[in-house]
Structures are given as structure tokens and as C-alpha cells.
Design a protein around this motif. Structure first.
Motif, PDB file in Angstrom:
ATOM      1  N   ALA A  90      35.830 -12.111  21.116  1.00  0.00           N
ATOM      2  CA  ALA A  90      35.321 -10.792  20.750  1.00  0.00           C
ATOM      3  C   ALA A  90      34.720 -10.201  22.009  1.00  0.00           C
ATOM      4  CB  ALA A  90      34.279 -10.881  19.638  1.00  0.00           C
ATOM      5  N   GLU A  91      34.409  -8.926  21.964  1.00  0.00           N
ATOM      6  CA  GLU A  91      33.822  -8.304  23.150  1.00  0.00           C
ATOM      7  C   GLU A  91      32.517  -9.008  23.509  1.00  0.00           C
ATOM      8  OE1 GLU A  91      32.295  -3.938  24.795  1.00  0.00           O
ATOM      9  OE2 GLU A  91      33.113  -4.147  22.761  1.00  0.00           O
ATOM     10  N   GLY A  92      32.475  -9.550  24.720  1.00  0.00           N
ATOM     11  CA  GLY A  92      31.274 -10.225  25.185  1.00  0.00           C
ATOM     12  C   GLY A  92      31.061 -11.608  24.613  1.00  0.00           C
ATOM     13  N   VAL A  93      32.061 -12.160  23.930  1.00  0.00           N
ATOM     14  CA  VAL A  93      31.938 -13.496  23.317  1.00  0.00           C
ATOM     15  C   VAL A  93      33.135 -14.334  23.740  1.00  0.00           C
ATOM     16  CG1 VAL A  93      31.675 -14.822  21.194  1.00  0.00           C
ATOM     17  CG2 VAL A  93      30.734 -12.497  21.336  1.00  0.00           C
ATOM     18  N   TYR A  94      32.870 -15.497  24.315  1.00  0.00           N
ATOM     19  CA  TYR A  94      33.923 -16.369  24.829  1.00  0.00           C
ATOM     20  C   TYR A  94      33.800 -17.752  24.187  1.00  0.00           C
ATOM     21  CZ  TYR A  94      34.051 -12.808  28.501  1.00  0.00           C
ATOM     22  OH  TYR A  94      34.129 -11.622  29.188  1.00  0.00           O
ATOM     23  N   LEU A  95      34.924 -18.423  24.093  1.00  0.00           N
ATOM     24  CA  LEU A  95      34.962 -19.785  23.580  1.00  0.00           C
ATOM     25  C   LEU A  95      35.428 -20.721  24.690  1.00  0.00           C
ATOM     26  CD1 LEU A  95      34.929 -21.980  21.388  1.00  0.00           C
ATOM     27  CD2 LEU A  95      37.222 -21.211  20.709  1.00  0.00           C
ATOM     28  N   VAL A  96      34.573 -21.684  25.026  1.00  0.00           N
ATOM     29  CA  VAL A  96      34.913 -22.710  26.002  1.00  0.00           C
ATOM     30  C   VAL A  96      35.382 -23.949  25.246  1.00  0.00           C
ATOM     31  CG1 VAL A  96      34.026 -24.251  27.788  1.00  0.00           C
ATOM     32  CG2 VAL A  96      33.261 -21.875  27.705  1.00  0.00           C
ATOM     33  N   ASP A  97      36.566 -24.408  25.553  1.00  0.00           N
ATOM     34  CA  ASP A  97      37.058 -25.643  24.953  1.00  0.00           C
ATOM     35  C   ASP A  97      36.366 -26.808  25.648  1.00  0.00           C
ATOM     36  OD1 ASP A  97      38.512 -27.842  24.026  1.00  0.00           O
ATOM     37  OD2 ASP A  97      40.366 -26.704  23.892  1.00  0.00           O
ATOM     38  N   ALA A  98      35.582 -27.563  24.882  1.00  0.00           N
ATOM     39  CA  ALA A  98      34.809 -28.667  25.446  1.00  0.00           C
ATOM     40  C   ALA A  98      35.628 -29.935  25.618  1.00  0.00           C
ATOM     41  CB  ALA A  98      33.600 -28.958  24.558  1.00  0.00           C
ATOM     42  N   TRP A  99      36.890 -29.903  25.210  1.00  0.00           N
ATOM     43  CA  TRP A  99      37.721 -31.106  25.268  1.00  0.00           C
ATOM     44  C   TRP A  99      36.977 -32.285  24.640  1.00  0.00           C
ATOM     45  CZ3 TRP A  99      42.581 -32.646  27.559  1.00  0.00           C
ATOM     46  CH2 TRP A  99      43.393 -31.555  27.883  1.00  0.00           C
ATOM     47  N   GLN A 100      36.480 -32.044  23.451  1.00  0.00           N
ATOM     48  CA  GLN A 100      35.733 -33.084  22.755  1.00  0.00           C
ATOM     49  C   GLN A 100      36.633 -34.295  22.512  1.00  0.00           C
ATOM     50  OE1 GLN A 100      33.215 -31.797  19.462  1.00  0.00           O
ATOM     51  NE2 GLN A 100      33.949 -33.561  18.291  1.00  0.00           N
TER      52      GLN A 100
ATOM     53  N   LYS B 223      28.449  -7.612  15.581  1.00  0.00           N
ATOM     54  CA  LYS B 223      29.897  -7.737  15.380  1.00  0.00           C
ATOM     55  C   LYS B 223      30.263  -8.476  14.098  1.00  0.00           C
ATOM     56  CE  LYS B 223      31.116  -7.482  20.262  1.00  0.00           C
ATOM     57  NZ  LYS B 223      29.777  -6.996  20.673  1.00  0.00           N
ATOM     58  N   GLY B 224      29.266  -8.985  13.408  1.00  0.00           N
ATOM     59  CA  GLY B 224      29.537  -9.671  12.153  1.00  0.00           C
ATOM     60  C   GLY B 224      30.148 -11.044  12.321  1.00  0.00           C
ATOM     61  N   LEU B 225      29.795 -11.722  13.415  1.00  0.00           N
ATOM     62  CA  LEU B 225      30.330 -13.055  13.675  1.00  0.00           C
ATOM     63  C   LEU B 225      29.364 -14.105  13.133  1.00  0.00           C
ATOM     64  CD1 LEU B 225      31.422 -12.607  17.415  1.00  0.00           C
ATOM     65  CD2 LEU B 225      32.794 -12.222  15.358  1.00  0.00           C
ATOM     66  N   LEU B 226      29.890 -15.053  12.382  1.00  0.00           N
ATOM     67  CA  LEU B 226      29.070 -16.131  11.848  1.00  0.00           C
ATOM     68  C   LEU B 226      29.452 -17.431  12.540  1.00  0.00           C
ATOM     69  CD1 LEU B 226      26.986 -17.141   9.777  1.00  0.00           C
ATOM     70  CD2 LEU B 226      28.901 -17.511   8.191  1.00  0.00           C
ATOM     71  N   PHE B 227      28.506 -17.990  13.283  1.00  0.00           N
ATOM     72  CA  PHE B 227      28.700 -19.277  13.945  1.00  0.00           C
ATOM     73  C   PHE B 227      28.319 -20.360  12.936  1.00  0.00           C
ATOM     74  CE2 PHE B 227      27.967 -16.120  17.228  1.00  0.00           C
ATOM     75  CZ  PHE B 227      29.015 -16.369  18.108  1.00  0.00           C
ATOM     76  N   THR B 228      29.326 -21.074  12.451  1.00  0.00           N
ATOM     77  CA  THR B 228      29.161 -21.891  11.255  1.00  0.00           C
ATOM     78  C   THR B 228      28.719 -23.320  11.524  1.00  0.00           C
ATOM     79  OG1 THR B 228      31.510 -22.491  11.305  1.00  0.00           O
ATOM     80  CG2 THR B 228      30.890 -20.547  10.008  1.00  0.00           C
TER      81      THR B 228
END
Length: 288
Positions: free
Chosen positions: A5-15, A166-171
Motif C-alpha cells: 500500500a502507499e507507504g507500506v512495505y512487506l519484507v520477507d523475513a525468510w522465516q 488506509k483500513g489495513l488490519l495487521f492480524t
């Protein structure tokens, strides 16, 4: 890293050494924050993500952790050493475990067995770098506003964070795992509670989120996943209750096409079976 989303990034942590299993969200702007930390093994990837997004380390004011399980908060202690202004936002029942992770680490070792080295280490966080959240508390992060939402069921120290702009829910894990377009139950020992989980899902639905941001893994548009997970939890508890052994549950899932041959999924399912069995045992003891 990808922008969700605008201003929101997801880093893959390679869990656990694999992509698409666990992530850390970056919120950027005049101020910045992280949602989740991943394990301590993910810290180099998180720092690289900040650099890629052009976020100076000193701009990160907050690390929001949904709960203190090591795949969500295990790296927070290492990150505060690298992010000079960051404070870790945590549920009141989880703060003591980040300040002194001794009991937490012992619990994780017992729950995951041979997988424990994949969880990294937990570095204690000084109390002055912790912020104990209140239910409904709001945090301004540049153009973002995050609201802390107490969300027990998966664990008593679970928080979700609702980005109100933005209505984003971090679950976190309150709405399960979303791996490969499949919802998977997250009902680990020792504290899974079906009734609390269902009440939490109703509370989260009332927020009317526009998208769900799963730690495991990625963004899913709409709020339908909350109701879907409630149905899955009811079914899951029934399946485990009828079969009562890990082997019988996995066999039933295999017949229905679940990816039980995937080692990581299989281990998560086994742990979730154990969590439901403990929940059922508690219920039966209460009714005795």
C-alpha cells in the motif's frame, strides 16, 4: 521487499529459511515504524529493507509486535540495538517476557522441539525501550495512525494493529496463517482458546478493514478472511476433538488435500493439534 500500500512495505523475513512464510511490515513517511520484528535471524533482512525503502534507522520510532512468540517478536531486542529511537509496543501481559525472555524461550523450546534453532535468540529489551499498550491506544506514525486492539485467543498477550487511514488490519496470528492462498489454523499450546478467538474475530470484523495484513504471509484484500477463519476454527476444533491424535488428524487432512507433506506446514499443524487438545482438556476439566 514489496510495496503493499502507499507507504507500506512487506519484507520477507525468510522465516525458517524459506520465502513466503513470515514477514515484517515497514511503515514509511516523515516518521517510520515496523509491525513485527521476525526472529533475530531476520534482522539483517529488516535493516536491508529499511535501506531499500530509504528509511533512516533513526527515523524508526516504533516496533509494534502483535505478540511475544519468537517468530513475531524474537528479533525486537536485536533491532532496538540498531534503531536508536525505536520503542517496542507490546501487550501488558507480554512486556515482562521481552524484558526477560527466559521463560518464553523455555516455552518455545518445549513447543517446537528440534526446530528451535530456526527461531534464533531472544535478546532482553530494557524496560525504557518498551511501551505497554492500552486497548484502543492510537499511535501516530507520519501519515499513518495505528490503533492497538487487544485480541486474545491465539495467545492472551495478542494485539492486532489497525491502520485507520488506509483500513489495513495487521492480524498477527489472530486470523490464522495465510499461506499459498490457504487459511491454516494457528492454535498452538499452551493458551489457545476457541471462545476468545471467535470473540476477537467479531471485534476485528467490526473495524471493517479494507485489507488483512498477515504476518504469515502477505496482504489479502477485504475482510472476508475473518469470517472464513471463524468457520475454519470451529471445524478444526471439531476435527481434533473427534480424532484426538496427531496422526489421525493429519490423515484426515491429507484425504481432503491439505499440504501435509510440506514439512513446515506439517509441523505447524501438529503444534496446532496439540494446542486444541490442551484447550479441550481444560474444557473437560472445567466441566468435570
Amino acid at each position: 521487499m514489496r510495496q503493499v500500500a502507499e507507504g507500506v512495505y512487506l519484507v520477507d523475513a525468510w522465516q525458517f529459511g524459506r520465502p513466503g512464510i513470515g514477514g515484517v511490515y515497514l511503515l514509511s513517511g516523515t516518521e517510520a515504524a515496523l509491525v513485527e520484528s521476525g526472529t533475530s535471524l531476520a534482522v539483517p533482512r529488516v535493516l536491508a529493507g529499511l535501506e531499500e525503502a530509504g528509511i533512516p534507522r533513526e527515523a524508526v520510532n516504533w516496533i509494534f509486535v502483535t505478540h511475544v512468540h519468537l517468530d513475531h517478536a524474537g528479533g525486537a531486542g536485536a533491532l532496538v540495538k540498531e534503531l536508536p529511537r525505536a520503542r517496542v509496543v507490546v501487550h501488558p501481559r507480554g512486556a515482562k517476557h521481552l524484558a526477560d525472555p527466559t521463560k518464553l524461550v523455555a516455552s518455545v523450546k518445549q513447543a517446537v522441539g528440534d526446530r528451535f534453532p530456526l527461531y534464533g535468540e531472544a535478546i532482553p529489551i530494557p524496560w525504557e525501550r518498551l511501551h505497554v499498550a492500552e486497548d484502543g491506544e492510537r499511535f501516530a506514525v507520519g501519515a499513518h495512525t495505528l490503533r492497538a486492539v487487544f485480541s486474545p485467543g491465539h495467545a492472551p498477550h495478542h494485539l492486532c494493529f489497525f491502520e485507520e487511514v488506509k483500513g489495513l488490519l495487521f492480524t498477527g496470528d489472530a486470523a490464522g496463517l495465510y499461506l499459498g492462498d490457504r487459511l491454516i489454523p494457528a492454535t498452538p499450546p499452551p493458551s489457545f482458546d476457541l471462545e476468545l478467538s471467535l470473540a476477537t474475530l467479531e471485534r476485528l470484523s467490526a473495524l471493517a478493514p479494507k485489507a488483512l495484513c498477515y504476518t504469515h504471509f502477505g496482504l489479502r484484500p477485504g475482510a472476508e478472511g475473518l469470517a472464513e477463519y471463524g468457520e475454519l476454527l470451529r471445524w478444526w476444533v471439531q476435527v481434533v476433538g473427534e480424532r484426538r491424535t496427531e496422526e489421525a488428524v493429519l490423515a484426515a487432512l491429507a484425504r481432503q488435500g491439505w499440504p501435509v507433506e510440506d514439512e513446515l506446514v506439517r509441523e505447524d499443524l501438529l503444534m496446532s493439534v496439540r494446542g486444541v487438545l490442551m484447550y479441550l482438556a481444560r474444557r473437560e476439566a472445567e466441566g468435570a
